[in-house]
Design an enzyme around this catalytic site. Structure first.
Site, mmCIF file in Angstrom:
data_model
loop_
_atom_site.group_PDB
_atom_site.id
_atom_site.type_symbol
_atom_site.label_atom_id
_atom_site.label_comp_id
_atom_site.label_asym_id
_atom_site.label_seq_id
_atom_site.Cartn_x
_atom_site.Cartn_y
_atom_site.Cartn_z
ATOM 1 N N HIS A 108 -21.935 41.330 0.378
ATOM 2 C CA HIS A 108 -22.075 41.582 -1.206
ATOM 3 C C HIS A 108 -22.066 43.158 -1.269
ATOM 4 O O HIS A 108 -22.496 43.681 -2.256
ATOM 5 C CB HIS A 108 -23.111 41.070 -1.979
ATOM 6 C CG HIS A 108 -23.152 39.613 -2.099
ATOM 7 N ND1 HIS A 108 -21.925 38.732 -2.153
ATOM 8 C CD2 HIS A 108 -23.918 38.629 -2.509
ATOM 9 C CE1 HIS A 108 -21.982 37.678 -2.266
ATOM 10 N NE2 HIS A 108 -23.707 37.439 -2.574
ATOM 11 N N HIS B 171 -21.942 36.733 -10.027
ATOM 12 C CA HIS B 171 -23.016 36.196 -9.495
ATOM 13 C C HIS B 171 -24.047 35.699 -10.276
ATOM 14 O O HIS B 171 -25.274 35.592 -9.797
ATOM 15 C CB HIS B 171 -23.419 37.116 -8.472
ATOM 16 C CG HIS B 171 -24.206 36.542 -7.436
ATOM 17 N ND1 HIS B 171 -25.410 35.778 -7.206
ATOM 18 C CD2 HIS B 171 -23.694 36.604 -6.018
ATOM 19 C CE1 HIS B 171 -25.463 35.357 -6.197
ATOM 20 N NE2 HIS B 171 -24.592 35.637 -5.160
ATOM 21 N N GLU C 284 -19.105 31.188 -7.696
ATOM 22 C CA GLU C 284 -18.547 32.486 -7.429
ATOM 23 C C GLU C 284 -17.173 32.436 -7.030
ATOM 24 O O GLU C 284 -16.705 32.003 -6.195
ATOM 25 C CB GLU C 284 -19.297 33.058 -6.420
ATOM 26 C CG GLU C 284 -20.842 33.475 -6.528
ATOM 27 C CD GLU C 284 -21.497 33.817 -5.524
ATOM 28 O OE1 GLU C 284 -21.238 34.632 -4.847
ATOM 29 O OE2 GLU C 284 -22.396 32.754 -4.865
#
Length: 373
Positions: free
Chosen positions: A127, A199, A338
């Site tokens: 991420h 997210h 996502e």
């Protein structure tokens, strides 16, 4: 590719009061405290979304159930200190980048040059690194038309190890059809990987109201990308038919989650990318997922221009975190869907490319549509 939407934005004029300000502009309420802004969008149906320029986070989504009762379906906190100090940093509601999901061993090569990233999810990078897009302050503006907020961020060359100055823009729009439209736009001055995603953790019973195992999920995907024990894709895309990963028809999330399966063991449950059935419509907005919660009647439909979707069912939630209701977020107390390109794409030549070139634009759209039945 979706045509770029041009949004005219204007500067907000604030009146100082007790260190904070509040005003109405383009029907979007704006509150500020220092560098942090909070935006509340409300449509004609009463659906309300609160977001902030810190991490481009969606903080709450108030959605009616089948009886018209509003409930907050997004996991998160009611104060900024909790976002800053939360254990395990679960990315509640944030935009993640420069690269959402994992990159194997934090390394990739572009045009013969190797780049190294922080290993923040050993042995991989996750991420965007230690300080990804979820942990920075974006510049926020309110659009002069509709319920929309435009958030911008410049990720400088070398930030978290990524090449190129990357100019990013994320626009959140709330429509009167109970849709949250997320438009992404980015440009770079040097070839770089990019894979932005939203997210938010959802619980359609309401945040803090137990687990999500009874939610009925449909994924518009006949294939998925299996992973190794470190959650890096193997490069294969087998069919889901006959496996616990078959959500081509609506199925309770908990129905097969405890079956003996190597992939479920690796993920601690579902934490995988599905290859969306685009019907040849690469880059066009198509249905990706539907989720229905029987006790409240709330339904969420997700459409996207992206080729994949990561379904994560809150395997690492363990009750230590408490949300806006004051209730603990229990194991599997929320799910994420996502929309994305596939994990580790810079190291997977068979996957769709995530390398943005200076002469190109990164353009992506995802729509979250709420209803009740």
């Amino acid at each position: 590719m979706i045509a770029r939407r041009t949004l005219t934005v204007f500067s907000l004029l604030f009146a100082l009061f007790a260190g904070q300000t509040l005003q109405q502009a383009a029907a979007v309420e704006v509150e500020t405290s220092g560098d942090i802004q909070y935006y509340t969008l409300t449509n004609q149906q009463g659906l309300k979304v609160k977001l902030t320029n810190f991490g481009a986070i969606i903080m709450s989504i108030m959605v009616p159930d089948r009886n018209g009762k509003l409930g907050d379906v997004a996991l998160g906190y009611d104060n900024m200190a909790s976002y800053l100090n939360a254990v395990d940093k679960p990315y509640f509601g944030a935009i993640v980048g420069r690269y959402g999901n994992r990159i194997a061993k934090g390394k990739f090569v572009i045009a013969g040059s190797e780049y190294s990233l922080a290993i923040n999810n050993p042995p991989n990078s996750l991420h965007g690194g230690v300080i990804g897009f979820d942990k920075v302050v974006w510049t926020g503006k309110v659009a002069d038309e509709g319920e929309a907020v435009v958030l911008s961020y410049l990720s400088k060359d070398g930030e978290e190890g990524y090449p190129g100055n990357l100019n990013c823009q994320v626009t959140y729009t709330l429509t009167d059809d109970n849709e949250i439209v997320v438009d992404y736009l980015a440009t770079t001055d040097k070839a770089t990987p990019i894979n932005l995603t939203q997210h938010t953790y959802f619980n359609l019973k309401g945040e803090g109201n137990g687990n999500i195992l009874g939610h009925q999920l449909m994924l518009n995907a006949n294939r998925y990308t299996p992973v190794n024990e470190t959650l890096i894709p193997t490069g294969k895309t087998p069919e889901v038919q006959g496996t616990p990963f078959d959500f081509t028809k609506p199925k309770a999330i908990g129905k097969d989650i405890n079956k003996e399966n190597e992939q479920l063991t690796f993920g601690g449950g579902y934490d995988h990318n599905w290859v969306l059935d685009k019907g040849g419509k690469t880059g066009e907005l198509t249905l990706a997922a539907k989720v229905y919660e029987p006790t409240t009647g709330r339904q969420l439909e997700i459409s996207t221009t992206e080729p994949g979707i990561q379904f994560y069912c809150g395997n690492f939630l363990d009750g230590r975190l408490k949300g806006k209701s004051g209730k603990p977020y229990v194991h599997r107390g929320g799910f994420c869907l996502e929309t994305q390109h596939f994990p580790d794409s810079p190291n997977q030549p068979s996957f769709p490319s995530t390398i943005l070139q200076p002469e190109d634009e990164y353009v992506s759209q995802t729509v979250f549509k709420f209803s009740a039945k």
